[in-house]
Enzyme design. Structure first.
Site, PDB file in Angstrom:
ATOM      1  N   CYS A 190       0.823  -1.217   0.000  1.00 51.46           N
ATOM      2  CA  CYS A 190       0.000   0.000   0.000  1.00 51.46           C
ATOM      3  C   CYS A 190       0.851   1.259   0.000  1.00 51.46           C
ATOM      4  CB  CYS A 190      -0.910   0.034   1.225  1.00 51.46           C
ATOM      5  SG  CYS A 190      -1.525  -1.576   1.686  1.00 51.46           S
TER       6      CYS A 190
ATOM      7  N   CYS B  76      -1.053   2.998   6.529  1.00 55.29           N
ATOM      8  CA  CYS B  76      -0.618   1.682   6.983  1.00 55.29           C
ATOM      9  C   CYS B  76      -0.296   0.836   5.756  1.00 55.29           C
ATOM     10  CB  CYS B  76      -1.707   1.009   7.819  1.00 55.29           C
ATOM     11  SG  CYS B  76      -3.292   0.827   6.977  1.00 55.29           S
TER      12      CYS B  76
END
Lengths: 435, 703
Positions: free
Chosen positions: A97, A421
């Site tokens: 991510c 995150c």
């Protein structure tokens, strides 16, 4: 407010401009654009409005997780298709991510150390293209069959066939499962939500807020110049983030069943980020490049940090790296005027906010005297986030930096943090100041 | 490549190694021939290189053939292990015969004699007992393909194309191609190729058996060696093809071919396809007889009016290409207006390799233009996905018009409204690059009016495209009295650069094509009012040779546009004749605009008009009533000096409206029919039907 001291010496690095495609919800089957198509769709208008040619960059860096077979090293393919010229070096980065932010961070370091002056850094992802993947034993069977030369060998190879080899695995499902803990991303949000007492109702309420904020931003035209319309071959005009539900409400979300851990889970499809296609680019420049091309920078990158923790609680990554970058620059949570904290899951965002406010966490984990502080919800994800927008994995990190810069300008604010995150147990943060 | 193509430094440095033209001739030795050079390589293969001096393309003319004959004589005395024939030209092998040698041919016997001599030479090539191979890069057309067919092998370099375009000149192959092709590959495929004149890409040519191998340049030597050593698999004729080669089978197939040909090229106007079919039907099984008959048939066709006129059209095309001149420095074009024309123009320019930004007041029309472009590219790209992708990458939707600041040329294709265009120019002009040109696709607003308010009116030029841009090659380049001649040259050069044909014209109402077409369309509507069936009217024009009748054409152009143009012309030129009929204005008001709305004068289904069967056959006079006013107007245009000369007017009409090409153009037709006769007929029609037929004053000096 204390003045920031950059982490180490090095030239200032400016964010000059950026643009992204509308984020498009994955439906059944591959969407209208591949990862590189998306990068080209928002890259073209971005480059068209610059006073320099596409060949002026020193390099191109692109974050992309699900690279498709026809587009190996998508950074280079995108650079060539955007007219950067055959002499343009380009590479692709992958930290799940965090990939779209990693491209910016890497570019930042090249410019800061003096190797480059002008870099195009982006992120692209087309989750709708995530393949059906054959199980490993099925792959081995096919390879053996293909390699068999004599008829006898072929019969022997064929005999190894088992019917369950015909069952492919959804690549996306495997991609969103942590290899070390075997937890799906949503399960880590269930865990952090539990550890910080986040309720289903709170998560749903947060999710509704994300949709309403995005809907308002679209209505008010606050995304103009950031979102560039994409034009598909079939004549469809994609001009807005289409995952938004302007009519979202807690009673609607309350009806949904938990999607990762039935029957008691609190994470649903409604309070999770969406599976989406999208791309984003940011142009980074040194002082010299700004002067040479007559550019008007929008922001300067003050510092960045990457942190790591147990994969099962990956959702808390942002707390660690944001805290580190603030500490290093002599700042506190209250010194940050605007936050972009990627909404992987509502419960995950709320866990982070709770962790910032947690006294024990502040002492034992962040090395502070007590709680890190409270983030003002009115200054967090002001125009919605991945819950309403979607989370094209390789692009989100890039988008939150771009949107943070635009948000600082719109509200006349100076200092902000973009943080997210990262699946596998990491977090990335960038400390940015508007200029 | 996408935009701002920067030629790779490394590739550029290695460019001269890209093509393998065989051994260099020995030091100090000059070739005994002007067009050929001969040299031997280490394997004792002889390389014959064709390189016509002073031109970029090889064509087959008398000198080339006679020198080939001499060259073959040299080889027969000192036999090599093999003969390789290649072209030294970058563009291709041989583009075909030297067409200028056909112009004005009137004596079949003389042509037969020349062709017989040419056959002798290619037969001599075929008769060599050593392996002979044509190594082809780029285009290989007509006579060039016939030379290749006389060789024992053909090796195609990737990207090469093969074809027999003779039928487009009203001929068929005359140097043995009809015989050699039908014996080398499936005769049906061979006949198809020659009847359509279509070019085959290398891969298709290999699949047909026309070439023995398709290789990139780097494997040409190895392929040659394999061919000489007999290791290249030769395509074999299928059983079906052998059966078809029998007399009775040919008769059946020939009947089908004639029926097919009749749909596209009626026998009266286009004799060549039928001559070819007859040639094959009669002599297909007997190569010697067929070759002899081919010469006779070819020579006869050469002297027909159709062939001479189609050859004339070939030269008209070359003339307009010549008017294009040098291509200007254009890398980026900005198009204003993503409607039918703007979108089409933008799509075409991007296909030709330019970076194009396409702007409009709203993004939705741009999205529609992208769809139409993708459809066009799929069609003309023959499913080459990378070419399609790259063209679409170059066609940049630009709702904010950021492209203007980068453009070398801005083309305005907005609706025909003077105020709107003035407002557009006022916004655009300050953003344009210093050397950039502003062009308008206007068809009905004079440039003298458009230029009002411009800071630099000298850089406004008219670039009038025709619909659809990909098929209609003509671009009228419109000048006005304040236009900088350099800008006019730029515009002509730009048309050539995007593979269109420029026809320079003055900024007068209707320019050339619309001005001449309008009376044709108007007369059809008058006859419609008189009670003639629309199918009959269309049939009359099609029998004359127009590709589309006036009613169908009006529907295709759009009733609104047709009405607009005719009203404008009547008003601005004070033309005699009735006003547009009320029923037409009503139809426009009701939005029955023709093809684009599904109904106009005809009802349209699936892109075609629904025509009633059994409409009465046209009267002999009907065609004259519609066509002669068109010709009368062309004479007026010539008199007014609207175009450089009669040829440009004819060319504009052929390439802009499809005027019956086999007639060589409206003014040429008038001369062929007899100037006095046409003038008299016009006077007769004027007596009968009205002043609008009155012969123009220009007939007096038109010879």
């Amino acid at each position: 407010m204390a003045a920031p001291t950059p982490a180490s010496g090095g030239r200032p690095v400016y964010i000059v401009d950026g643009a992204r495609t509308p984020f498009l919800k994955a439906k059944s089957g591959p969407g209208p654009f591949t990862p590189v198509d998306l990068a080209v769709q928002c890259g073209r208008p971005l480059l068209l409005r610059q006073p320099f040619a596409a060949t002026a960059f020193d390099q191109v860096i692109l974050g992309c997780v699900n690279v498709i077979a026809d587009e190996q090293n998508p950074a280079r393919v995108a650079a060539l298709r955007l007219g950067c010229g055959t002499a343009m070096t380009a590479f692709t980065v992958q930290i799940n991510c965090g990939s779209g932010m990693q491209s910016i961070d890497t570019a930042y370091r090249y410019i800061r150390e003096g190797t480059s002056d002008l870099i195009l850094a982006g992120g692209a992802e087309a989750l709708s293209y995530a393949p059906l993947v054959l199980k490993q034993d099925a792959v081995e069977f096919l390879a053996a069959l293909n390699g068999a030369k004599s008829p006898l060998d072929r019969v022997k190879a064929a005999a190894a066939f088992r019917p369950d080899m015909l069952q492919p695995v959804v690549g996306l499902e495997r991609g969103l499962t942590d290899p070390i803990t075997d937890l799906m991303m949503g399960q880590t949000a269930e865990l952090t939500g539990f550890l910080f007492g986040v309720t289903r109702e709170q998560a749903d309420a947060y999710a509704v807020e994300s949709h309403l904020r995005l809907a308002k931003a679209q209505q008010e035209g606050w995304l103009a110049g950031e979102v560039e319309p994409a034009f598909a071959r079939d004549g469809t005009l994609h001009d807005h983030d289409d995952g938004v539900r302007p009519d979202s409400a807690v009673d609607k979300l309350a009806k949904l069943k938990p999607v990762f851990e039935r029957p008691y889970g609190k994470v649903t499809a409604g309070n999770s980020s969406q599976i989406t296609d999208g791309a984003s680019w940011v142009i980074l420049a040194s002082e010299e490049a700004v002067k040479k091309h007559g550019l008007t920078p929008k922001a300067v990158i003050v510092d960045s940090d990457w942190a790591a923790l147990d994969p099962s609680i990956m959702g808390l990554g942002p707390v660690l790296c944001s805290s580190a970058v603030l500490k290093r620059n002599g700042l506190g949570v209250s010194d940050v005027e605007l936050w972009e904290l990627n909404e992987a899951f509502a419960a995950q965002v709320l866990s982070c906010l709770a962790a910032f406010e947690d006294e024990a966490f502040g002492r034992k984990v962040l090395g502070l005297g007590g709680a890190a502080g409270t983030i003002d919800r009115a200054r967090l994800n002001i125009d919605g986030g991945a819950i309403a927008l979607g989370h094209p994995v390789g692009a989100s990190g890039n988008r939150i930096v771009l949107h943070l810069v635009n948000g600082l300008h719109r509200l006349g604010l100076k200092r902000g943090i973009a943080t997210e995150c990262i699946g596998g147990g990491q977090g990335g943060a960038m400390l940015i100041e508007a200029v | 490549m996408a935009f701002d193509a920067q030629h790779d430094l490394v590739l550029q440095a290695l460019k001269d190694r890209e093509r393998d033209l065989g051994p260099r001739p020995a030091e100090g030795v000059t070739s005994p021939w002007k067009t050929w050079t001969l040299a031997r390589d280490g394997d004792n293969y002889a390389w014959a290189l064709l390189d016509l001096p002073g031109t970029s393309a090889n064509t087959l003319g008398d000198q080339v053939l006679e020198e080939l004959d001499s060259l073959l004589g040299t080889l027969e005395q000192n036999r090599p292990a093999a003969l390789i024939i290649r072209s030294a030209k970058a563009g291709g092998f041989i583009a075909g015969a030297d067409v200028s040698q056909f112009v004005g041919a009137s004596d079949p016997a003389e042509i037969e004699a020349r062709m017989t001599r040419a056959h002798q030479i290619t037969d001599r090539l075929e008769a060599l007992t050593i392996p002979t191979m044509a190594v082809v890069h780029g285009y290989c057309l007509g006579g060039g393909l016939e030379i290749a067919l006389a060789c024992s092998h053909r090796i195609a370099v990737e990207g090469s194309t093969f074809g027999f375009p003779e039928v487009q000149l009203g001929l068929h192959p005359g140097l043995g191609g009809t015989v050699r092709l039908t014996r080398l590959i499936d005769p049906l495929q061979a006949m198809q190729m020659m009847l359509t004149g279509r070019t085959q890409p290398a891969k298709k040519a290999k699949a047909l058996g026309l070439v023995d191998a398709v290789v990139p340049e780097r494997h040409v030597r190895a392929a040659i060696k394999a061919a000489v050593e007999g290791k290249l698999p030769h395509a074999k004729l299928t059983l079906r093809a052998r059966v078809i080669d029998s007399g009775p089978a040919r008769a059946v197939v020939a009947r089908q071919m004639r029926a097919e040909a009749d749909k596209q090229a009626p026998h009266d106007h286009y004799p060549a396809p039928y001559a070819l079919i007859e040639l094959w039907e009669k002599h297909g099984g007997d190569p010697k007889a067929m070759k002899a008959a081919e010469i006779v048939s070819f020579a006869h066709l050469m002297t027909t009016g159709t062939a001479q006129n189609l050859i004339r059209v070939f030269f008209l095309r070359e003339k307009l290409k010549g008017l294009a001149g040098k291509p200007p420095e254009v890398r980026h074009v900005h198009v204003i207006g993503a409607g039918a024309m703007g979108g089409d123009i933008a799509a075409w320019c991007a296909w030709q390799g330019l970076r194009v930004t396409l702007g409009d007041v709203k993004p939705e029309p741009i999205a529609g233009a992208i769809r139409r472009a993708a459809e066009l590219y799929d069609k003309v790209g023959h499913g080459a996905p990378l070419k399609v992708r790259d063209a679409l990458d170059r066609l940049i939707p630009d709702p904010k018009s950021e492209g203007i600041a980068h453009a070398d040329l801005v083309i305005e294709a907005a609706p025909e409204n003077l105020d709107l265009k003035h407002r557009i120019y006022a916004g655009v002009e300050p953003k344009m690059k210093v050397g950039a040109v502003l062009a308008s696709n206007t068809s009905s607003i004079p440039l003298q009016k458009l230029r009002e308010g411009l800071q630099r009116p000298e850089r406004l030029v008219g670039l009038h495209f025709f619909n659809p841009v990909s098929r209609m090659q003509l671009v009228e380049v419109i000048r006005h009295d304040q236009l900088d001649p350099k800008v006019e040259a730029f515009a002509r050069g730009f048309a050539g650069m995007i593979d269109r044909l420029p026809a320079p014209a003055r900024s007068e109402p209707g320019f050339i094509v619309n001005r001449a077409l309008t009376p044709y369309l108007q007369e059809a509507l008058i006859m419609l009012d008189e009670g003639v069936a629309k199918e009959t009217l269309d049939k009359a024009a099609e029998q004359f040779g127009m590709p589309m009748g006036p009613i169908e054409l009006t529907d295709t152009v759009g009733l609104d546009i047709a009405l607009d143009v005719s009203e404008m012309l009547k008003r601005d030129l004070n033309l005699p004749g009735p006003d547009a009929p009320d029923w037409l204005k009503q139809k426009v008001a009701d939005k029955h605009l023709g093809r684009k709305t599904g109904e106009g004068l005809y009802v349209w289904k699936g892109g075609h008009p629904v025509k009633a069967k059994g409409a009465p056959a046209p009267d002999p006079d009907m065609a004259d009533r519609m066509i002669l006013p068109m010709i009368n107007t062309c004479v007026a245009l010539l008199r007014e000096g609207a175009a450089e000369d009669a040829d440009v007017i004819d060319a504009a009409m052929i390439f802009g409206s499809g005027f019956a090409p086999f007639r060589g153009g409206p003014l040429h037709y008038a001369k062929a029919r007899g100037v006095a006769e046409v003038r008299a007929k016009l006077a007769e029609l004027a007596d009968k039907y009205g002043e609008r037929f009155k012969p123009d004053a220009g007939w007096g000096s038109f010879t």
